[in-house]
Design an enzyme around this catalytic site. Sequence first.
Site, PDB file in Angstrom:
ATOM      1  CG  HIS A 193     -25.077 -24.323  -9.599  1.00 28.02           C
ATOM      2  ND1 HIS A 193     -24.970 -23.210 -10.321  1.00 28.02           N
ATOM      3  CD2 HIS A 193     -25.584 -25.147 -10.191  1.00 28.02           C
ATOM      4  CE1 HIS A 193     -25.622 -23.376 -11.454  1.00 28.02           C
ATOM      5  NE2 HIS A 193     -26.122 -24.656 -11.276  1.00 28.02           N
ATOM      6  CD  GLU A 194     -25.197 -28.749  -9.911  1.00 25.20           C
ATOM      7  OE1 GLU A 194     -26.243 -29.173  -9.827  1.00 25.20           O
ATOM      8  OE2 GLU A 194     -24.661 -28.023 -10.736  1.00 25.20           O
ATOM      9  CG  HIS A 224     -30.098 -26.877  -9.325  1.00 23.90           C
ATOM     10  ND1 HIS A 224     -30.957 -26.263  -9.918  1.00 23.90           N
ATOM     11  CD2 HIS A 224     -28.836 -26.831  -9.828  1.00 23.90           C
ATOM     12  CE1 HIS A 224     -30.366 -25.480 -10.683  1.00 23.90           C
ATOM     13  NE2 HIS A 224     -28.852 -26.000 -10.653  1.00 23.90           N
TER      14      HIS A 224
END
Length: 161
Positions: free
Chosen positions: A72-73, A76
């Site tokens: 998820h990170e 980004h």
Amino acid sequence: MTFLQERIISRVHDSMQLAAVKLEREFAPPQVSFTQRGRIAGSAWLERWELRFNPILLADNEAAFINDIVPHEVAHLIAFACYGKVKPHGPEWQHIMRSVFKRVPHTRHQLDISKVAPTFSYQCDCRSHLLTLRRHNKVQKGTQRYQCCHCKALLRPQHNA
């Protein structure tokens, strides 16, 4: 650095490598720290090219971090590198989550946050309420009062016997 933190850093590097292969371009490894606090499991600091993870949540949720939080990170950062500044969980980020990491894009984790976000019991005339630490502290300082949206009574601390 703990063994678990080393595993997370390794997972970050593996995820960056996977993105590089899938997207056919190189990405510099990000700075990784374990300084995230509060309810947030992880955060991506785009301009700093940095990922921060919550060590307290990590300790109790290793699998979720490996499988979901890290991709998820990293997504980004990859979205920022590929598209510039876009909506944090917009279509570009979702595309990376699906096509690169083969993960369903969720915007929020479902981890138990009771260790990092204590709540305090309050009572009105009709039910019990849980207030966050921030709201509890405001009540204790006398700078804020809260009322029940159902019975309109002021909330009062519920003292355990």
